[in-house]
Design a protein around this motif. Structure first.
Motif, PDB file in Angstrom:
ATOM      1  N   MET A 137      48.579  62.935  28.884  1.00  0.00           N
ATOM      2  CA  MET A 137      49.279  61.851  28.220  1.00  0.00           C
ATOM      3  C   MET A 137      50.761  61.947  28.573  1.00  0.00           C
ATOM      4  SD  MET A 137      49.406  60.843  24.181  1.00  0.00           S
ATOM      5  CE  MET A 137      50.693  61.861  23.522  1.00  0.00           C
ATOM      6  N   LEU A 138      51.250  60.950  29.282  1.00  0.00           N
ATOM      7  CA  LEU A 138      52.641  60.930  29.713  1.00  0.00           C
ATOM      8  C   LEU A 138      53.395  59.845  28.970  1.00  0.00           C
ATOM      9  CD1 LEU A 138      54.857  61.949  31.607  1.00  0.00           C
ATOM     10  CD2 LEU A 138      54.090  60.234  33.255  1.00  0.00           C
ATOM     11  N   LEU A 139      54.396  60.249  28.172  1.00  0.00           N
ATOM     12  CA  LEU A 139      55.230  59.307  27.437  1.00  0.00           C
ATOM     13  C   LEU A 139      56.586  59.191  28.120  1.00  0.00           C
ATOM     14  CD1 LEU A 139      54.551  60.383  23.741  1.00  0.00           C
ATOM     15  CD2 LEU A 139      53.760  58.309  24.873  1.00  0.00           C
ATOM     16  N   SER A 140      57.072  57.956  28.209  1.00  0.00           N
ATOM     17  CA  SER A 140      58.417  57.697  28.716  1.00  0.00           C
ATOM     18  C   SER A 140      58.973  56.511  27.939  1.00  0.00           C
ATOM     19  CB  SER A 140      58.383  57.396  30.214  1.00  0.00           C
ATOM     20  OG  SER A 140      57.619  56.237  30.470  1.00  0.00           O
ATOM     21  N   HIS A 141      60.274  56.288  28.065  1.00  0.00           N
ATOM     22  CA  HIS A 141      60.894  55.163  27.367  1.00  0.00           C
ATOM     23  C   HIS A 141      61.913  54.506  28.285  1.00  0.00           C
ATOM     24  CE1 HIS A 141      63.712  58.429  26.709  1.00  0.00           C
ATOM     25  NE2 HIS A 141      64.646  57.527  26.464  1.00  0.00           N
ATOM     26  N   ARG A 142      62.200  53.235  27.962  1.00  0.00           N
ATOM     27  CA  ARG A 142      63.147  52.448  28.745  1.00  0.00           C
ATOM     28  C   ARG A 142      63.565  51.236  27.914  1.00  0.00           C
ATOM     29  NH1 ARG A 142      60.388  47.954  30.016  1.00  0.00           N
ATOM     30  NH2 ARG A 142      58.155  48.089  30.432  1.00  0.00           N
ATOM     31  N   PRO A 143      64.631  50.553  28.356  1.00  0.00           N
ATOM     32  CA  PRO A 143      65.009  49.314  27.658  1.00  0.00           C
ATOM     33  C   PRO A 143      63.896  48.266  27.772  1.00  0.00           C
ATOM     34  CG  PRO A 143      66.810  50.090  29.046  1.00  0.00           C
ATOM     35  CD  PRO A 143      65.597  50.914  29.395  1.00  0.00           C
ATOM     36  N   VAL A 144      63.763  47.426  26.755  1.00  0.00           N
ATOM     37  CA  VAL A 144      62.767  46.360  26.772  1.00  0.00           C
ATOM     38  C   VAL A 144      63.077  45.392  27.911  1.00  0.00           C
ATOM     39  CG1 VAL A 144      63.950  44.790  25.174  1.00  0.00           C
ATOM     40  CG2 VAL A 144      61.455  44.785  25.282  1.00  0.00           C
ATOM     41  N   ALA A 145      62.047  44.829  28.494  1.00  0.00           N
ATOM     42  CA  ALA A 145      62.192  43.827  29.555  1.00  0.00           C
ATOM     43  C   ALA A 145      61.488  42.545  29.115  1.00  0.00           C
ATOM     44  CB  ALA A 145      61.580  44.344  30.856  1.00  0.00           C
ATOM     45  N   GLU A 146      61.867  41.439  29.716  1.00  0.00           N
ATOM     46  CA  GLU A 146      61.263  40.142  29.387  1.00  0.00           C
ATOM     47  C   GLU A 146      59.738  40.198  29.489  1.00  0.00           C
ATOM     48  OE1 GLU A 146      61.096  36.334  28.052  1.00  0.00           O
ATOM     49  OE2 GLU A 146      62.956  37.464  28.245  1.00  0.00           O
ATOM     50  N   LYS A 147      59.229  40.906  30.485  1.00  0.00           N
ATOM     51  CA  LYS A 147      57.779  40.989  30.701  1.00  0.00           C
ATOM     52  C   LYS A 147      57.049  41.702  29.558  1.00  0.00           C
ATOM     53  CE  LYS A 147      58.105  45.300  33.210  1.00  0.00           C
ATOM     54  NZ  LYS A 147      57.695  46.142  34.262  1.00  0.00           N
ATOM     55  N   ASP A 148      57.785  42.437  28.700  1.00  0.00           N
ATOM     56  CA  ASP A 148      57.176  43.194  27.600  1.00  0.00           C
ATOM     57  C   ASP A 148      56.974  42.358  26.339  1.00  0.00           C
ATOM     58  OD1 ASP A 148      57.504  45.517  29.228  1.00  0.00           O
ATOM     59  OD2 ASP A 148      59.518  45.821  28.404  1.00  0.00           O
ATOM     60  N   ILE A 149      57.705  41.262  26.227  1.00  0.00           N
ATOM     61  CA  ILE A 149      57.779  40.515  24.966  1.00  0.00           C
ATOM     62  C   ILE A 149      56.404  40.073  24.467  1.00  0.00           C
ATOM     63  CG2 ILE A 149      58.726  38.463  23.832  1.00  0.00           C
ATOM     64  CD1 ILE A 149      60.896  40.492  24.550  1.00  0.00           C
ATOM     65  N   GLN A 150      55.637  39.409  25.303  1.00  0.00           N
ATOM     66  CA  GLN A 150      54.341  38.883  24.864  1.00  0.00           C
ATOM     67  C   GLN A 150      53.406  40.007  24.431  1.00  0.00           C
ATOM     68  OE1 GLN A 150      54.300  35.433  24.575  1.00  0.00           O
ATOM     69  NE2 GLN A 150      52.625  36.008  23.248  1.00  0.00           N
ATOM     70  N   LEU A 151      53.429  41.116  25.148  1.00  0.00           N
ATOM     71  CA  LEU A 151      52.588  42.264  24.799  1.00  0.00           C
ATOM     72  C   LEU A 151      52.962  42.812  23.422  1.00  0.00           C
ATOM     73  CD1 LEU A 151      50.409  44.295  25.776  1.00  0.00           C
ATOM     74  CD2 LEU A 151      52.283  45.646  26.712  1.00  0.00           C
ATOM     75  N   ILE A 152      54.258  42.983  23.182  1.00  0.00           N
ATOM     76  CA  ILE A 152      54.722  43.502  21.888  1.00  0.00           C
ATOM     77  C   ILE A 152      54.322  42.549  20.764  1.00  0.00           C
ATOM     78  CG2 ILE A 152      56.765  44.085  20.512  1.00  0.00           C
ATOM     79  CD1 ILE A 152      58.093  44.864  23.280  1.00  0.00           C
ATOM     80  N   CYS A 153      54.384  41.244  21.020  1.00  0.00           N
ATOM     81  CA  CYS A 153      54.002  40.248  19.999  1.00  0.00           C
ATOM     82  C   CYS A 153      52.553  40.429  19.554  1.00  0.00           C
ATOM     83  CB  CYS A 153      54.216  38.834  20.527  1.00  0.00           C
ATOM     84  SG  CYS A 153      55.948  38.357  20.607  1.00  0.00           S
TER      85      CYS A 153
END
Length: 169
Positions: A1-17
């Motif tokens: 299990m590999l966890l990483s983080h980064r700033p949110v991107a436009e492509k992430d919005i629908q998934l997060i919703c």
């Protein structure tokens, strides 16, 4: 299990919703939003907040949070914390809150990090104290059905031994 983080991107919005699966889950994540969460609601929140961050698990976005208050040398308040249902119970929330806390202390030079959690959010109530957050106030609120809730405010103060230096970008 590999966890990483980064700033949110436009492509992430629908998934997060799609992370909140009920009106109650959405209320814990984003009390002012209406269910189902629309991309425009999340985009508006991101535009008004700081350091919107996603966590990836093996390359897939599985969590999100940001700061709704940030004061250089003061306090940062973590908000919009949510973990995808498929990634819950796997340490993703812990990782996310730890990264946001580190960002508050390093980038914003915060003296404390705050988080608020509704009394019905059992996962949050169990997680935050494990990370060192201590309750300091309780505020009465109402959910969308008009039922009484307690919003528990917690904080984590910068340790006296922790260095105070800006994050390298």
């Amino acid at each position: 299990m590999l966890l990483s983080h980064r700033p949110v991107a436009e492509k992430d919005i629908q998934l997060i919703c799609g992370f909140p699966k009920s009106d109650d889950e959405l209320f814990f994540f984003f009390p002012k939003a209406s269910f189902p969460l629309a991309a425009s609601q999340l985009q508006d929140a991101i535009a008004q907040r700081s350091d919107s961050t996603v966590v990836e698990l093996d390359g897939e976005v599985v969590a999100f949070a940001n700061f709704y208050r940030w004061e250089a040398g003061g306090s940062c308040s973590i908000g919009n914390v949510i973990v995808s249902p498929r990634a819950r119970g796997r340490g993703v929330g812990r990782y996310l809150v730890e990264q946001m806390t580190q960002l508050a202390f390093s980038k914003h030079l915060a003296t404390e990090v705050r988080v608020s959690c509704f009394n019905q959010n059992l996962a949050g109530l169990l997680l935050y104290p494990k990370l060192g957050f201590q309750p300091y106030a309780i505020e009465e609120r109402q959910n969308r059905k008009g039922e009484r809730l307690a919003l528990i405010h917690m904080r984590l103060r910068r340790s006296a031994t922790e260095p105070c230096r800006p994050a390298s970008q």
